[in-house]
Write a protein that holds these residues in place. Structure first.
Motif, short mmCIF file in Angstrom:
data_model
loop_
_atom_site.label_atom_id
_atom_site.label_comp_id
_atom_site.label_asym_id
_atom_site.label_seq_id
_atom_site.Cartn_x
_atom_site.Cartn_y
_atom_site.Cartn_z
N LYS A 138 4.80 10.56 5.38
CA LYS A 138 5.32 11.16 6.61
C LYS A 138 4.87 10.34 7.82
O LYS A 138 3.78 9.78 7.82
CB LYS A 138 4.80 12.59 6.78
CG LYS A 138 5.31 13.56 5.74
CD LYS A 138 4.76 14.95 6.02
CE LYS A 138 5.27 15.93 4.98
NZ LYS A 138 4.75 17.28 5.22
N LYS A 139 5.68 10.35 8.84
CA LYS A 139 5.35 9.64 10.06
C LYS A 139 4.17 10.27 10.80
O LYS A 139 3.62 9.67 11.71
CB LYS A 139 6.55 9.56 10.99
CG LYS A 139 7.63 8.64 10.46
CD LYS A 139 8.80 8.55 11.43
CE LYS A 139 9.85 7.60 10.91
NZ LYS A 139 10.98 7.48 11.82
N THR A 140 3.79 11.46 10.41
CA THR A 140 2.66 12.13 11.06
C THR A 140 1.32 11.78 10.41
O THR A 140 0.28 12.20 10.91
CB THR A 140 2.85 13.67 11.02
OG1 THR A 140 3.00 14.08 9.66
CG2 THR A 140 4.07 14.09 11.83
N HIS A 141 1.32 11.04 9.31
CA HIS A 141 0.09 10.68 8.62
C HIS A 141 -0.56 9.46 9.27
O HIS A 141 0.13 8.61 9.83
CB HIS A 141 0.35 10.43 7.15
CG HIS A 141 0.72 11.68 6.41
ND1 HIS A 141 1.24 11.65 5.14
CD2 HIS A 141 0.65 12.99 6.74
CE1 HIS A 141 1.46 12.89 4.72
NE2 HIS A 141 1.11 13.71 5.69
N PRO A 142 -1.89 9.34 9.17
CA PRO A 142 -2.63 8.31 9.90
C PRO A 142 -2.18 6.86 9.65
O PRO A 142 -2.07 6.09 10.60
CB PRO A 142 -4.07 8.49 9.42
CG PRO A 142 -4.15 9.88 8.90
CD PRO A 142 -2.78 10.23 8.41
N ALA A 143 -1.92 6.48 8.42
CA ALA A 143 -1.60 5.08 8.14
C ALA A 143 -0.30 4.65 8.80
O ALA A 143 -0.13 3.47 9.13
CB ALA A 143 -1.53 4.85 6.63
N TYR A 144 0.61 5.58 9.00
CA TYR A 144 1.89 5.24 9.62
C TYR A 144 1.69 4.65 11.02
O TYR A 144 2.45 3.78 11.46
CB TYR A 144 2.81 6.46 9.70
CG TYR A 144 4.10 6.14 10.41
CD1 TYR A 144 5.13 5.49 9.73
CD2 TYR A 144 4.27 6.45 11.75
CE1 TYR A 144 6.30 5.17 10.38
CE2 TYR A 144 5.45 6.13 12.41
CZ TYR A 144 6.46 5.49 11.73
OH TYR A 144 7.62 5.16 12.38
N TYR A 145 0.68 5.09 11.72
CA TYR A 145 0.46 4.65 13.10
C TYR A 145 -0.18 3.27 13.20
O TYR A 145 -0.30 2.72 14.29
CB TYR A 145 -0.40 5.68 13.86
CG TYR A 145 0.35 6.97 14.08
CD1 TYR A 145 1.31 7.06 15.07
CD2 TYR A 145 0.11 8.08 13.30
CE1 TYR A 145 2.01 8.24 15.28
CE2 TYR A 145 0.80 9.26 13.49
CZ TYR A 145 1.75 9.33 14.49
OH TYR A 145 2.45 10.49 14.68
N ILE A 204 0.86 -1.17 0.00
CA ILE A 204 0.00 0.00 0.00
C ILE A 204 0.90 1.22 0.00
O ILE A 204 1.72 1.40 0.91
CB ILE A 204 -0.94 0.01 1.23
CG1 ILE A 204 -1.89 -1.20 1.20
CG2 ILE A 204 -1.77 1.28 1.25
CD1 ILE A 204 -1.33 -2.42 1.84
N LEU A 205 0.77 2.03 -1.03
CA LEU A 205 1.58 3.24 -1.15
C LEU A 205 0.71 4.45 -0.82
O LEU A 205 -0.29 4.69 -1.49
CB LEU A 205 2.15 3.38 -2.56
CG LEU A 205 3.20 2.34 -2.94
CD1 LEU A 205 3.56 2.47 -4.41
CD2 LEU A 205 4.44 2.49 -2.07
N GLY A 206 1.08 5.19 0.19
CA GLY A 206 0.34 6.35 0.64
C GLY A 206 0.08 6.23 2.13
O GLY A 206 0.11 5.13 2.68
N SER A 207 -0.17 7.34 2.78
CA SER A 207 -0.29 7.27 4.24
C SER A 207 -1.49 8.04 4.78
O SER A 207 -1.55 8.34 5.96
CB SER A 207 1.00 7.76 4.89
OG SER A 207 1.43 8.99 4.37
#
Length: 115
Positions: free
Chosen positions: A34-41, A7-10
């Motif tokens: 970015k680590k601040t985007h929802p999917a990163y978490y 999955i590409l995008g965050s």
């Protein structure tokens, strides 16, 4: 070797795609902005990497990941990622399955990785 989804995008749509695939026991890999985007978490992805700014660097990452899975199905979640993937499609390994008909793929059926 197992299949996986990349999955590409965050943003939220990437999170939703991961959640749906995970509910069917599909291994997920996340390329995030970015680590601040929802999917990163999310705890769903087995592997996370930051999407490189250069398409050639993304190609290198796809080539590296392609060696880890029998098939790697790509889910770009925004138009910019579609354009980038389209620009490097001819150089992407054959076991990396793209969301558009740039080339023919061998038939396969994605299925759960559970026994």
């Amino acid at each position: 070797m197992k299949n996986a989804a990349l999955i590409l995008g965050s943003y939220l749509n990437a999170y939703d795609v991961m959640h749906e695939l995970n509910s069917n026991n599909i291994i997920c890999v996340l390329g995030y902005y970015k680590k601040t985007h929802p999917a990163y978490y999310s705890s769903i992805p087995k592997i996370k990497f930051q999407i490189p700014s250069k398409s050639s660097d993304l190609l290198e990452e796809l080539q590296r990941l392609s060696g880890d899975y029998e098939n790697l199905i790509v889910y770009p979640t925004d138009d910019n990622l579609n354009r980038i993937i389209d620009s490097i499609a001819k150089d992407i390994p054959n076991n990396v399955i793209l969301p558009f008909k740039k080339r023919r793929h061998k038939p396969f059926r994605i299925q759960s990785n559970t026994i």
